[in-house]
Design a protein around this motif. Structure first.
Motif, PDB file in Angstrom:
ATOM      1  N   SER A 111      35.200  28.972  59.677  1.00  0.00           N
ATOM      2  CA  SER A 111      34.454  29.016  60.993  1.00  0.00           C
ATOM      3  C   SER A 111      34.129  30.397  61.436  1.00  0.00           C
ATOM      4  N   ASP A 112      32.806  30.490  62.076  1.00  0.00           N
ATOM      5  CA  ASP A 112      32.545  31.834  62.677  1.00  0.00           C
ATOM      6  C   ASP A 112      33.580  32.423  63.789  1.00  0.00           C
ATOM      7  N   GLU A 113      34.288  31.314  64.332  1.00  0.00           N
ATOM      8  CA  GLU A 113      35.289  31.831  65.407  1.00  0.00           C
ATOM      9  C   GLU A 113      36.173  32.504  64.988  1.00  0.00           C
ATOM     10  N   GLU A 114      36.761  31.883  63.715  1.00  0.00           N
ATOM     11  CA  GLU A 114      37.834  32.494  62.955  1.00  0.00           C
ATOM     12  C   GLU A 114      37.603  33.745  62.704  1.00  0.00           C
ATOM     13  N   ARG A 115      36.362  33.889  61.896  1.00  0.00           N
ATOM     14  CA  ARG A 115      36.108  35.240  61.517  1.00  0.00           C
ATOM     15  C   ARG A 115      35.763  36.472  62.436  1.00  0.00           C
ATOM     16  N   ASN A 116      35.253  35.922  63.792  1.00  0.00           N
ATOM     17  CA  ASN A 116      34.921  36.665  64.992  1.00  0.00           C
ATOM     18  C   ASN A 116      36.344  37.203  65.372  1.00  0.00           C
ATOM     19  N   GLU A 117      37.368  36.430  65.390  1.00  0.00           N
ATOM     20  CA  GLU A 117      38.760  36.696  65.791  1.00  0.00           C
ATOM     21  C   GLU A 117      39.381  37.660  64.877  1.00  0.00           C
ATOM     22  N   ALA A 118      39.156  37.434  63.565  1.00  0.00           N
ATOM     23  CA  ALA A 118      39.523  38.454  62.633  1.00  0.00           C
ATOM     24  C   ALA A 118      38.954  39.869  62.641  1.00  0.00           C
ATOM     25  N   TYR A 119      37.649  39.758  63.128  1.00  0.00           N
ATOM     26  CA  TYR A 119      37.055  40.908  63.163  1.00  0.00           C
ATOM     27  C   TYR A 119      37.649  41.891  64.365  1.00  0.00           C
ATOM     28  N   LYS A 120      37.909  41.180  65.289  1.00  0.00           N
ATOM     29  CA  LYS A 120      38.526  41.954  66.620  1.00  0.00           C
ATOM     30  C   LYS A 120      39.833  42.572  66.217  1.00  0.00           C
ATOM     31  N   ASN A 121      40.582  41.883  65.369  1.00  0.00           N
ATOM     32  CA  ASN A 121      41.697  42.641  64.955  1.00  0.00           C
ATOM     33  C   ASN A 121      41.599  43.403  63.620  1.00  0.00           C
ATOM     34  N   TYR A 122      40.480  44.016  63.379  1.00  0.00           N
ATOM     35  CA  TYR A 122      40.261  44.861  62.462  1.00  0.00           C
ATOM     36  C   TYR A 122      41.482  45.768  61.888  1.00  0.00           C
ATOM     37  N   PRO A 123      41.770  45.786  60.681  1.00  0.00           N
ATOM     38  CA  PRO A 123      42.963  46.667  60.466  1.00  0.00           C
ATOM     39  C   PRO A 123      42.583  48.116  60.630  1.00  0.00           C
ATOM     40  N   LYS A 124      43.511  48.865  61.137  1.00  0.00           N
ATOM     41  CA  LYS A 124      43.571  50.380  61.330  1.00  0.00           C
ATOM     42  C   LYS A 124      44.625  51.408  60.840  1.00  0.00           C
ATOM     43  N   ILE A 125      44.502  52.382  60.672  1.00  0.00           N
ATOM     44  CA  ILE A 125      45.553  53.413  60.218  1.00  0.00           C
ATOM     45  C   ILE A 125      46.565  53.523  61.405  1.00  0.00           C
ATOM     46  N   ASP A 126      48.032  53.125  61.051  1.00  0.00           N
ATOM     47  CA  ASP A 126      48.806  53.512  62.040  1.00  0.00           C
ATOM     48  C   ASP A 126      49.332  54.536  62.219  1.00  0.00           C
ATOM     49  N   LYS A 127      49.271  55.157  63.387  1.00  0.00           N
ATOM     50  CA  LYS A 127      49.750  56.540  63.547  1.00  0.00           C
ATOM     51  C   LYS A 127      50.959  56.650  63.456  1.00  0.00           C
ATOM     52  N   GLU A 128      51.849  55.879  64.111  1.00  0.00           N
ATOM     53  CA  GLU A 128      53.347  56.171  63.725  1.00  0.00           C
ATOM     54  C   GLU A 128      53.807  56.152  62.070  1.00  0.00           C
ATOM     55  N   ILE A 129      53.173  55.138  61.673  1.00  0.00           N
ATOM     56  CA  ILE A 129      53.652  55.155  60.279  1.00  0.00           C
ATOM     57  C   ILE A 129      53.025  56.266  59.411  1.00  0.00           C
ATOM     58  N   ALA A 130      52.033  56.864  59.600  1.00  0.00           N
ATOM     59  CA  ALA A 130      51.270  57.888  59.097  1.00  0.00           C
ATOM     60  C   ALA A 130      52.285  59.260  59.309  1.00  0.00           C
ATOM     61  N   LEU A 131      52.733  59.495  60.550  1.00  0.00           N
ATOM     62  CA  LEU A 131      53.551  60.526  60.810  1.00  0.00           C
ATOM     63  C   LEU A 131      54.893  60.521  60.161  1.00  0.00           C
ATOM     64  N   ASN A 132      55.426  59.049  60.228  1.00  0.00           N
ATOM     65  CA  ASN A 132      56.618  58.862  59.529  1.00  0.00           C
ATOM     66  C   ASN A 132      56.782  59.214  57.978  1.00  0.00           C
ATOM     67  N   ILE A 133      55.641  58.861  57.255  1.00  0.00           N
ATOM     68  CA  ILE A 133      55.212  59.112  55.789  1.00  0.00           C
ATOM     69  C   ILE A 133      55.235  60.665  55.617  1.00  0.00           C
ATOM     70  N   SER A 134      54.520  61.315  56.682  1.00  0.00           N
ATOM     71  CA  SER A 134      54.373  62.699  56.413  1.00  0.00           C
ATOM     72  C   SER A 134      55.904  63.516  56.366  1.00  0.00           C
ATOM     73  N   GLN A 135      56.879  62.885  56.955  1.00  0.00           N
ATOM     74  CA  GLN A 135      58.089  63.487  56.945  1.00  0.00           C
ATOM     75  C   GLN A 135      58.857  63.625  55.759  1.00  0.00           C
TER      76      GLN A 135
END
Length: 522
Positions: free
Chosen positions: A75-99
């Motif tokens: 459904s379009d409703e499910e897709r719109n809800e998914a777009y609202k939670n579009y994946p992003k780079i996690d800053k905390e994870i990125a900094l942990n990996i950099s260690q």
């Protein structure tokens, strides 16, 4: 008479048998040497190519996987809800990996084209050609009015750590002042590091201030009703450092005549990521408040925060060793959230290396087949020989010679012949392995029907730089060279000893289980 003397006398007395076995070991040695040489050359070619490549890994959003997920929703409703939670780079994870101790530098960067205010950009040299092609143009606004568009001329490059890949690798170098530091990042200080070319064109030096704007002056009236003031679109920065850069645009690039000034590395201005985050937050918050007041919150999505005002499309890690890239990815992939991944450009490398992988696979298969056949053949020959030597073995056992010494004599007889055969094979194999390897590689290339595609011609936006070292299949295969090293020769002898040992143990077990009387009466 010890078993060493008996061994040597038997080998020299049964000369015809020794010669035939020697020829057998010689042929086996040649085939194994060629197979191991080809496999070793293929692996070395991949290692040498990897070592010549920049050791970078990208922490990215897996857009392809996410789109496949959203397309599977009904459904379009499910897709719109998914777009609202579009994946992003996690800053905390990125900094942990950099260690990780294998990481030399990290670029957690966001790039933004902006307009210089009161100073000029460094010319690219394509201004006349671009004017002939009709630079700029009219832009239609929502109210039907038009204004003349002027393209941005400065690129803001940001990071959330002081040391970027370009400075660690030596592409950029501070020649006056300093790079922004951790204190500048923590406090979102309005500081900037500019190129020497930009400083020279405008007579700027450390301690001066420059102004940048996020929009043209004639655009502002269209946004004032949204509560966006002129101060929100202006960014005043203190110059704390001046740097030189080896990066530049290529005048022979087919895109050169249409390039914008902000695409030139000479027009890059470096500022802390937190500084641009605060700048962006002010404008996005005003826009959000306006649309909420108009009853249209969906126009701007979720309410902006200072944290989500700085979203990198990818994070780039520079490692100490190119050969550690795969292990680095394997170690940290479990830390990532869904629809994000660590990209080491392995898919392209695997495609290019496919002929070598196929070559290595078949070479290893041939080595194993030859080794197994060698065991079967030598075991059969030994078993037939032992049948004719039962009396000799029975006498030795009856005289008190231990079964271990009898087996050692049989082992040494074959080992002497094997060493001679393999030694001759090393000499002849070294001469032919290189030529055979080239012939097999050429055949493998011509037989491959897969078309290798490369990203060499893909255009990367100036703000989203590609840090991967692009290679061609020809460059990879140029490192393929079959040579016989001392370690490869040792492998041959170790394999030969193993073949001789197994070939003796199997038939000897049939006789050694009997006592001397049974052997002599058989």
């Amino acid at each position: 008479m010890n078993f060493f003397n008996r061994t040597w006398r038997y080998v020299t007395r049964k000369l015809s048998k020794s010669v035939l076995l020697g020829i057998t070991f010689f042929m086996i040695g040649n085939l194994v040497l060629i197979g191991l040489g080809i496999s070793d050359a293929a692996n070395n070619a991949k290692i040498l190519t990897r070592q010549s490549m920049r050791a970078v890994v990208n922490y990215e959003v897996d857009n392809q996987k996410f789109w496949e997920y959203t397309n599977s929703l009904e459904s379009d409703e499910e897709r719109n809800e998914a777009y609202k939670n579009y994946p992003k780079i996690d800053k905390e994870i990125a900094l942990n990996i950099s260690q990780d101790e294998r990481v030399k530098a990290m670029n957690y960067s966001v790039a933004s084209p902006m307009y210089s205010d009161g100073f000029e950009n460094v010319p690219l040299g394509n201004e006349e050609k671009k004017a002939e092609n009709g630079g700029g143009g009219a832009v239609m606004m929502e109210d039907g009015t038009q204004f003349e568009y002027k393209e941005p001329n400065i690129m803001i490059q940001t990071n959330i750590v002081p040391d970027s890949i370009e400075f660690v690798e030596g592409t950029n170098k501070i020649v006056d002042g300093r790079m922004y530091n951790q204190d500048d990042i923590d406090n979102a200080n309005k500081v900037a590091v500019i190129t020497k070319e930009l400083a020279d064109v405008n007579g700027l030096s450390v301690g001066d201030t420059i102004k940048l704007s996020s929009m043209q002056a004639n655009q502002l009236p269209y946004f004032e009703n949204m509560g966006i003031t002129e101060d929100m679109t202006k960014l005043e920065l203190e110059i704390v450092g001046i740097y030189t850069t080896l990066a530049d645009v290529d005048p022979n690039d087919e895109r050169f005549n249409w390039m914008s000034p902000y695409e030139s590395p000479k027009n890059f201005i470096l500022i802390p990521g937190t500084t641009i985050a605060q700048f962006n937050y002010a404008v996005s918050k005003a826009s959000y408040d306006y649309y909420v007041s108009q009853g249209q919150p969906d126009m701007v999505g979720t309410e902006p925060t200072l944290e989500n005002s700085y979203n990198a499309s990818k994070v780039v890690y520079l490692l100490n060793d190119p050969l550690e890239v795969d292990a680095f990815v394997e170690d940290h992939k479990v830390d990532l959230k869904e629809y994000t991944f660590l990209n080491a450009n392995n898919e392209q490398f695997k495609k290019l290396a496919k002929p070598l992988d196929t070559l290595s696979f078949f070479a290893n298969v041939i080595v194993w087949i030859v080794a197994l056949n060698a065991v079967v053949i030598i075991s059969l020959v030994t078993a037939l020989t032992l049948k004719t030597r039962e009396f000799e073995i029975g006498v030795l056992l009856s005289l008190g010679v231990s079964k271990v010494k009898v087996v050692m004599q049989l082992f040494m007889e074959l080992l002497i012949i094997a060493v001679i055969g393999f030694t001759l094979a090393v000499g002849s194999g070294s001469l032919v392995a290189g030529q055979v390897g080239k012939m097999v590689l050429n055949f493998q290339q011509s037989a491959s029907e897969e078309e290798i595609t490369s990203d060499n011609n893909v255009y990367y936006w100036a703000g989203d730089q590609n840090y991967f070292t692009e290679i061609t299949q020809d460059e990879l295969l140029s490192n393929y060279e079959v040579s016989i090293s001392i370690w490869l020769i040792l492998e041959i002898y170790i394999l030969g000893i193993g073949v001789v040992f197994v070939s003796i143990v199997i038939p000897s077990a049939m006789i050694m289980r009997l006592n001397p009387k049974q052997i002599l009466l058989a």
